[in-house]
Design an enzyme around this catalytic site. Structure first.
Site, PDB file in Angstrom:
ATOM      1  N   ASN A 352       0.834  -1.199   0.000  1.00 48.21           N
ATOM      2  CA  ASN A 352       0.000   0.000   0.000  1.00 48.21           C
ATOM      3  C   ASN A 352       0.871   1.253   0.000  1.00 48.21           C
ATOM      4  O   ASN A 352       0.968   1.967   1.002  1.00 48.21           O
ATOM      5  CB  ASN A 352      -0.939  -0.032   1.217  1.00 48.21           C
ATOM      6  CG  ASN A 352      -2.084   0.933   1.066  1.00 48.21           C
ATOM      7  OD1 ASN A 352      -2.056   2.030   1.594  1.00 48.21           O
ATOM      8  ND2 ASN A 352      -3.093   0.523   0.331  1.00 48.21           N
ATOM      9  N   GLY A 395      -2.215   1.667   4.720  1.00 46.11           N
ATOM     10  CA  GLY A 395      -0.916   2.300   4.558  1.00 46.11           C
ATOM     11  C   GLY A 395      -1.035   3.691   3.959  1.00 46.11           C
ATOM     12  O   GLY A 395      -2.106   4.309   3.966  1.00 46.11           O
ATOM     13  N   ARG A 397      -1.210   4.882   0.943  1.00 47.54           N
ATOM     14  CA  ARG A 397      -2.244   5.106  -0.075  1.00 47.54           C
ATOM     15  C   ARG A 397      -3.618   5.196   0.555  1.00 47.54           C
ATOM     16  O   ARG A 397      -4.431   6.069   0.208  1.00 47.54           O
ATOM     17  CB  ARG A 397      -2.227   4.006  -1.136  1.00 47.54           C
ATOM     18  CG  ARG A 397      -3.190   4.297  -2.299  1.00 47.54           C
ATOM     19  CD  ARG A 397      -3.203   3.192  -3.338  1.00 47.54           C
ATOM     20  NE  ARG A 397      -3.894   3.620  -4.552  1.00 47.54           N
ATOM     21  CZ  ARG A 397      -5.213   3.511  -4.750  1.00 47.54           C
ATOM     22  NH1 ARG A 397      -5.974   3.003  -3.799  1.00 47.54           N
ATOM     23  NH2 ARG A 397      -5.756   3.917  -5.874  1.00 47.54           N
ATOM     24  N   CYS A 398      -3.918   4.298   1.495  1.00 46.94           N
ATOM     25  CA  CYS A 398      -5.224   4.324   2.159  1.00 46.94           C
ATOM     26  C   CYS A 398      -5.465   5.648   2.861  1.00 46.94           C
ATOM     27  O   CYS A 398      -6.607   6.122   2.936  1.00 46.94           O
ATOM     28  CB  CYS A 398      -5.313   3.195   3.187  1.00 46.94           C
ATOM     29  SG  CYS A 398      -5.477   1.544   2.496  1.00 46.94           S
ATOM     30  N   MET A 399      -4.418   6.253   3.396  1.00 48.45           N
ATOM     31  CA  MET A 399      -4.563   7.461   4.199  1.00 48.45           C
ATOM     32  C   MET A 399      -4.595   8.738   3.373  1.00 48.45           C
ATOM     33  O   MET A 399      -4.550   9.831   3.946  1.00 48.45           O
ATOM     34  CB  MET A 399      -3.421   7.548   5.219  1.00 48.45           C
ATOM     35  CG  MET A 399      -3.422   6.445   6.259  1.00 48.45           C
ATOM     36  SD  MET A 399      -2.214   6.727   7.581  1.00 48.45           S
ATOM     37  CE  MET A 399      -0.653   6.666   6.644  1.00 48.45           C
TER      38      MET A 399
END
Length: 409
Positions: A352, A395, A397-399
């Site tokens: 991620n 990670g 990207r998710c945030m």
């Protein structure tokens, strides 16, 4: 003032991003509710904030404008119409235990009288029964409800801004989140895009009332080429609906629908694969050879104007992606250096990554094997700490929700 918006790839130089700094909503997690609220542990909130501040600073150091979701929401809630929509959708979506007329009226008055900052706090951190029950004598609901139950649930997953909206060219898709604990997130995101002056001219696709699609399942492989994972969170109907929107608005010529395992470790497509260059993708090796894709394209229009789709038989994802991207090969880099390391680092969000530009990515520092593979392939890695941020399984990207990237078209 008009602001630039638009994203046509995963790797164009990142210019503007929306984050959510973890706050009081994380302090509401307990060993009894963390599973329901989709966290694997109880994060040390102060340390999570320090890690997130370092993440945001790493982006600013690369000339990325950082917007914060709660600041945008507070600014939005100065609008009386936005306040009313926020209150109505929050109470209408309460679900579960019936609020009762007295409690509902009390909450409406409480939320209506709150300042924009206070209202943002109530909407994101929730309201617990023991915070209001003494102010509401004669309510059977609050009397019988345990003191530490929430009448409005907190939203600890706001941290993962990628999921509730995703920019596709110059349009924003407000998504439809599958898990009950997260559904109010998209209502708040929708509110920002609907009422905040910065996004006054933004056109939207999809919506939180439609079939389930989550932003973590949407990868912009190249201009006009979108991959959508279908698994635990995004449904086939959601992927098809999104594809139709993209074709109708001329935002894509190919949509790859990618089945992924319906389990916690692979909840989204970006838990097993993220782009790190225009022709390189980081992938969990356990799926690299088995991941498949159905390619959707527009064929023609029916007499009534309805769009018709062509759906191919499934083929290997890397093959289908390269064809759609019109390149010879989409090179994949493996997570980790051996099967055990790969499994550990996939669980720890090694796949991620957030690309800030071609061959420049942000990754959690703990994934040594994956980061080494990236650097061997010529990818510069900006390492950030994530021991507390990762407790919700997400990670860099998710945030992050990119709002503006340089175009690759």
């Amino acid at each position: 003032m008009a602001y630039d918006v638009g994203v046509d790839s995963e790797v164009g130089r990142l210019r503007t991003v929306m984050l959510h700094r973890p706050g009081a909503e994380l302090k509401r997690l307990t060993p009894r509710n963390n599973d329901r609220l989709l966290f694997d542990g109880i994060p040390w909130v102060a340390h999570a904030q320090e890690e997130h501040d370092a993440f945001a600073q790493a982006l600013r150091d690369r000339d990325v404008e950082v917007l914060y979701l709660t600041e945008l929401l507070t600014q939005t809630l100065h609008d009386p119409d936005a306040r009313r929509v926020a209150i109505d959708t929050t109470l209408a979506g309460r679900g579960g235990l019936d609020l009762g007329d007295a409690l509902r009226r009390y909450l409406e008055d409480l939320l209506e009288d709150a300042t924009p900052e206070e209202l943002t706090g109530h909407l994101t951190a929730g309201i617990r029964n023991d915070e209001i029950r003494t102010s509401l004598p004669g309510s059977l609901v609050t009397t019988m409800m345990p003191a530490d139950w929430f009448v409005i649930d907190p939203l600890p997953n706001l941290l993962f801004t990628r999921d509730s909206s995703v920019w596709l060219a110059d349009r924003v898709a407000v998504t439809s989140l599958a898990m009950p604990a997260r559904r109010r997130e998209t209502q708040l995101t929708d509110l920002i895009y609907r009422f905040h002056p910065r996004f006054a001219h933004a056109q939207r696709v999809h919506g939180h009332g439609l079939e389930h699609v989550e932003g973590g399942d949407v990868l912009l492989l190249a201009p006009g080429v979108v991959a959508v994972g279908v698994g635990e969170r995004t449904t086939p109907a959601g992927a098809e609906r999104l594809a139709r929107h993209l074709f109708e608005d001329g935002l894509a010529h190919s949509v790859l629908v990618v089945p992924i395992a319906q389990e916690r470790a692979t909840m989204h497509l970006d838990t097993v694969a993220t782009m790190v260059d225009t022709d390189k993708i980081l992938m969990y090796p356990n799926v690299a050879d088995t991941l498949t894709a159905y390619t959707l394209t527009e064929t023609d229009r029916a007499d009534d104007g309805a769009l018709r789709l062509s759906v191919t038989e499934p083929e290997p994802f890397l093959v289908a992606a390269a064809k759609a991207m019109r390149i010879d090969t989409l090179h994949h880099l493996d997570t980790g250096l051996d099967p055990v390391t790969a499994e550990r680092e996939q669980w720890d969000d090694g796949n991620n990554t957030l690309a800030l530009a071609p061959r420049l990515a942000v990754a959690y520092e703990r994934n040594d094997g994956t980061n080494a593979r990236l650097e061997e392939a010529g990818i510069e890695v900006i390492r950030i700490a994530g021991s507390e941020l990762g407790s919700g399984r997400g990670g860099p990207r998710c945030m992050s929700c990119p709002i503006l990237r340089d175009s690759l078209a």
